[in-house]
Design a protein around this motif. Sequence first.
Motif, PDB file in Angstrom:
ATOM      1  N   VAL B 255       0.882  -1.174   0.000  1.00  0.00           N
ATOM      2  CA  VAL B 255       0.000   0.000   0.000  1.00  0.00           C
ATOM      3  C   VAL B 255       0.917   1.220   0.000  1.00  0.00           C
ATOM      4  N   LEU B 256       0.542   2.276  -0.699  1.00  0.00           N
ATOM      5  CA  LEU B 256       1.401   3.458  -0.672  1.00  0.00           C
ATOM      6  C   LEU B 256       0.653   4.674  -0.143  1.00  0.00           C
ATOM      7  N   PRO B 257       0.618   4.807   1.193  1.00  0.00           N
ATOM      8  CA  PRO B 257       0.004   6.014   1.764  1.00  0.00           C
ATOM      9  C   PRO B 257       0.865   7.222   1.386  1.00  0.00           C
ATOM     10  N   VAL B 258       0.312   8.437   1.499  1.00  0.00           N
ATOM     11  CA  VAL B 258       1.168   9.610   1.297  1.00  0.00           C
ATOM     12  C   VAL B 258       2.052   9.840   2.503  1.00  0.00           C
ATOM     13  N   ALA B 259       1.635   9.378   3.672  1.00  0.00           N
ATOM     14  CA  ALA B 259       2.428   9.613   4.875  1.00  0.00           C
ATOM     15  C   ALA B 259       2.200   8.507   5.887  1.00  0.00           C
ATOM     16  N   ILE B 260       3.269   8.094   6.545  1.00  0.00           N
ATOM     17  CA  ILE B 260       3.156   7.271   7.751  1.00  0.00           C
ATOM     18  C   ILE B 260       4.036   7.942   8.795  1.00  0.00           C
ATOM     19  N   GLU B 261       3.410   8.632   9.753  1.00  0.00           N
ATOM     20  CA  GLU B 261       4.156   9.354  10.772  1.00  0.00           C
ATOM     21  C   GLU B 261       4.091   8.618  12.097  1.00  0.00           C
ATOM     22  N   PHE B 262       5.173   8.666  12.838  1.00  0.00           N
ATOM     23  CA  PHE B 262       5.311   7.915  14.087  1.00  0.00           C
ATOM     24  C   PHE B 262       5.565   8.888  15.240  1.00  0.00           C
ATOM     25  N   MET B 263       4.910   8.680  16.371  1.00  0.00           N
ATOM     26  CA  MET B 263       5.211   9.461  17.583  1.00  0.00           C
ATOM     27  C   MET B 263       5.211   8.514  18.772  1.00  0.00           C
ATOM     28  N   ALA B 284       2.755   4.432  21.591  1.00  0.00           N
ATOM     29  CA  ALA B 284       3.218   4.823  20.255  1.00  0.00           C
ATOM     30  C   ALA B 284       2.020   5.015  19.343  1.00  0.00           C
ATOM     31  N   LEU B 285       2.147   5.987  18.456  1.00  0.00           N
ATOM     32  CA  LEU B 285       1.028   6.385  17.613  1.00  0.00           C
ATOM     33  C   LEU B 285       1.509   6.460  16.168  1.00  0.00           C
ATOM     34  N   LEU B 286       0.693   5.937  15.253  1.00  0.00           N
ATOM     35  CA  LEU B 286       0.958   6.151  13.829  1.00  0.00           C
ATOM     36  C   LEU B 286      -0.149   7.026  13.252  1.00  0.00           C
ATOM     37  N   ILE B 287       0.259   7.981  12.415  1.00  0.00           N
ATOM     38  CA  ILE B 287      -0.715   8.713  11.600  1.00  0.00           C
ATOM     39  C   ILE B 287      -0.472   8.245  10.173  1.00  0.00           C
ATOM     40  N   VAL B 288      -1.451   7.569   9.601  1.00  0.00           N
ATOM     41  CA  VAL B 288      -1.298   7.072   8.229  1.00  0.00           C
ATOM     42  C   VAL B 288      -2.319   7.797   7.369  1.00  0.00           C
ATOM     43  N   GLU B 289      -1.844   8.461   6.318  1.00  0.00           N
ATOM     44  CA  GLU B 289      -2.782   9.207   5.470  1.00  0.00           C
ATOM     45  C   GLU B 289      -2.753   8.681   4.050  1.00  0.00           C
ATOM     46  N   VAL B 290      -3.944   8.568   3.465  1.00  0.00           N
ATOM     47  CA  VAL B 290      -4.027   8.202   2.047  1.00  0.00           C
ATOM     48  C   VAL B 290      -4.795   9.293   1.303  1.00  0.00           C
ATOM     49  N   GLU B 291      -4.601   9.320  -0.005  1.00  0.00           N
ATOM     50  CA  GLU B 291      -5.210  10.349  -0.847  1.00  0.00           C
ATOM     51  C   GLU B 291      -5.963   9.722  -2.007  1.00  0.00           C
ATOM     52  N   GLY B 292      -6.857  10.488  -2.593  1.00  0.00           N
ATOM     53  CA  GLY B 292      -7.534  10.034  -3.799  1.00  0.00           C
ATOM     54  C   GLY B 292      -9.016  10.379  -3.757  1.00  0.00           C
ATOM     55  N   SER B 293      -9.804   9.666  -4.570  1.00  0.00           N
ATOM     56  CA  SER B 293     -11.259   9.821  -4.520  1.00  0.00           C
ATOM     57  C   SER B 293     -11.757   9.110  -3.263  1.00  0.00           C
TER      58      SER B 293
END
Lengths: 477, 477
Positions: B255-263, B284-293
């Motif tokens: 999968v190719l999210p635009v971002a996978i951020e870790f804190m 620990a926290l992940l913010i995973v963002e995807v884009e598109g329709s």
Amino acid sequence: MEMPEPDAEILAKKTQIVARLQAVLPDGAVISDVAEVKAYECDALSAYRCPPLCAVLPADTEQVSAVLKICHEMGVPVVPRGSGTSLAGGALPTADSVILGVARMNDVLEVDYDNRFIQVQSGRTNLSVTGAVEEDGFFYAPDPSSQLACAIAGNIAMNSGGAHCLKYGVTTNNLLGVTLVLMDGEVVEIGGAHLDASGLDLLGLICGSEGQLGVVTEATLKILPKPEGARPVLIGFDSNEVAGACVSDIIKAGVLPVAIEFMDRPCIEATEAFAHPGYPDCEALLIVEVEGSDAEIDFQLGRIMEIAARHNPVELRQSQSEEESAKIWLGRKSAFGAMGQINDYMCLDGTIPVSELPYVLRRIGELSKEYGLGVGNVFHAGDGNMHPLILYDANKPGDLELAERFGADVLRLCVEVGGCLTGEHGVGIEKRDLMVDQFTSADIEAQLRVKDVFDPKWLLNPAKVFPLQATKARRAG
Amino acid sequence: MEMPEPDAEILAKKTQIVARLQAVLPDGAVISDVAEVKAYECDALSAYRCPPLCAVLPADTEQVSAVLKICHEMGVPVVPRGSGTSLAGGALPTADSVILGVARMNDVLEVDYDNRFIQVQSGRTNLSVTGAVEEDGFFYAPDPSSQLACAIAGNIAMNSGGAHCLKYGVTTNNLLGVTLVLMDGEVVEIGGAHLDASGLDLLGLICGSEGQLGVVTEATLKILPKPEGARPVLIGFDSNEVAGACVSDIIKAGVLPVAIEFMDRPCIEATEAFAHPGYPDCEALLIVEVEGSDAEIDFQLGRIMEIAARHNPVELRQSQSEEESAKIWLGRKSAFGAMGQINDYMCLDGTIPVSELPYVLRRIGELSKEYGLGVGNVFHAGDGNMHPLILYDANKPGDLELAERFGADVLRLCVEVGGCLTGEHGVGIEKRDLMVDQFTSADIEAQLRVKDVFDPKWLLNPAKVFPLQATKARRAG
């Protein structure tokens, strides 16, 4: 094509050079017999030929290092060679050079799916890189038309692209690291299985350097998971210009197909006769392919067809099955071969800003009339990488020279509109003297000095990339 | 941090240098008053400070060329400066240097939607590049956390990335061309609005070269159409290691999210207190963002949540509105600032192969105990670009040095597992002496020689990037 005079001293030492090379390589890895050496006298730009002094086929980095050390000591020029598919004469020998072929170096060294890379010896063919990972659902993205034959070494040397590079980028975007042997035999590792690099971007510098800076023996390459599906659409137009305008509009709209391929009537007709892909009878054809899930594909193709419809296409047809898709692509990938069946041609390779496509296609048509030589266009339109095929008769005296002049005018046209002399085939010997049309003398001097750093004796891949006069001056010291 | 002795001869000539610079620049563009010059004594790595001889603020390429010509003639070192947001001391002056700030050079020179590029002066801030095209539905992809302030010049110097670079690549993947002024004042154009380049890839070499090779005054940048929509998901875990393993599995699945951020917990707590983004209470926290329709987003997030569910998350929450998404991102982008409110910290920047995340996070925890210094982790996990924040007390003698040793150990750990000293902050002065842990002496020598080509007198951005001993030897001639 003018080449520098071969070095008489080196020619006189042939026996000694061959003996020293034989001493460090396995049996059969040094080819010096005059008849056998002929196999290496040209690459795919077969209009230019010159048998080398000898050829060597080492099996690993250590052997490459041993060969280069000897050649460095003895002052012998070395021409690195992948599979010899260069269309720009990138692997053309000089009479006093040793051909260093990497064809026997084709092992897979490591596959790492967790980190998504594969490490291979550089002689491995492009398609067999994907072959090594496809059962597990992965692929290597850059796909030159010659991918069945061409070596990763050559892909790196020329920074090769391919039909599907619009989405995935060219070699430099998919290369993570290399093992490079310098001309003096020293082995260096550049890059690796991680993002970016500290210090100067030497990996980027090596990629596309056409064998001028060192010999790549191993490469670490990104691999990607295969998309769920892909589907092409065929769009036929009644003029090249309108097809060019449609490409420009698709790019502008921000849809990102994996490929937008362009063919004009001469190529469509030749390809249809050769591979029967079922192309429509029209002046210009686009093959636009998108990838993803069925829903994504439907959505993207919907937008593309909407844009295409505004340009009054004479045909607008989505592929209905995998078989149909395969036939459409077989046609495109056979186009160069199909043209070669009926014509001698010179394949150009320039890039332009995409919005200039309609203008450049019109100018190429005008130049074709002025020179009295036919031209076929088949190329990666989405990223503005053109491949006009100039048709000529190799048996007609003067025709090749005329084609060369026509070609030079087309490449100057590319530079004029803000583009570049080469997209993916490289400069080689073909375009070395056109570099002055692209670069100022200060720009070229900067490049020569970088070459000085890596190859101070100017032994690697002689007489290529840079204007011949500059190379000669450098070699003279 | 050891710096070379300032050149007494240059210090003695200050009045003369200032007068010559004033003669070629507009009123007010030369800052030489001791109090005013203090503004340029450090960048964002404020532990190290040194006021320069003077600072200049030219308005265009011609003025930059005039400044460099004078400094070249007089042998005065020059430190190029974007907005001074470097976290690695990339713009730290030496006492005998002229700061060349590009802050006044912030014009948009050309916008071309058909060919999808924008040309700007290099002092323009990252966010205001997007600002110039967003009304028309476009954006510039690389998004460093400092994007409100940082200049394109600095982004190019450090090859900066950002949270959304997992999908769109870092600066080098979004840079099409530059106007570069060499140390002797010569102006060269590299690259342009077209694919690839003939000859050596000097554009790639310039990108990430940390002001060592020339001063970039103008840049041509790719712009992309804004995606239809984007949506993040928050995933909480009860250990850093499990979060790391989840990242590795997402990447592996293709999968190719635009971002996978870790804190991690220290950063989550500080950020929650500072910006109230509504983060869960977890290790620990992940913010995973995807884009598109919408359909694409649903599909991709579905797969990601399926993978996450296998790792027993303590929280798994999709954003339900644009407001919620904005809050989630505001938190992430405020994390460095939030940590800075409650601690002095040293922000590291190393990259590792993604599959090594769990191991490296565990080792950092162990090192934290050994050194007795706290650590917070907030970083771009998807591409393995780590940013451990080492917490220390600037008022406690010896604490900074302890943090430096801890930091060096972490970066060596990155190199050990197959990674790299820097992802996007650069080497600067911070990591110059660690270069020997990443590179062999032959590798470093190759880089020094490339620098020799562009800056033979070693005047540009002194005492950075390369080990100090190497720089000193080079300057001594």
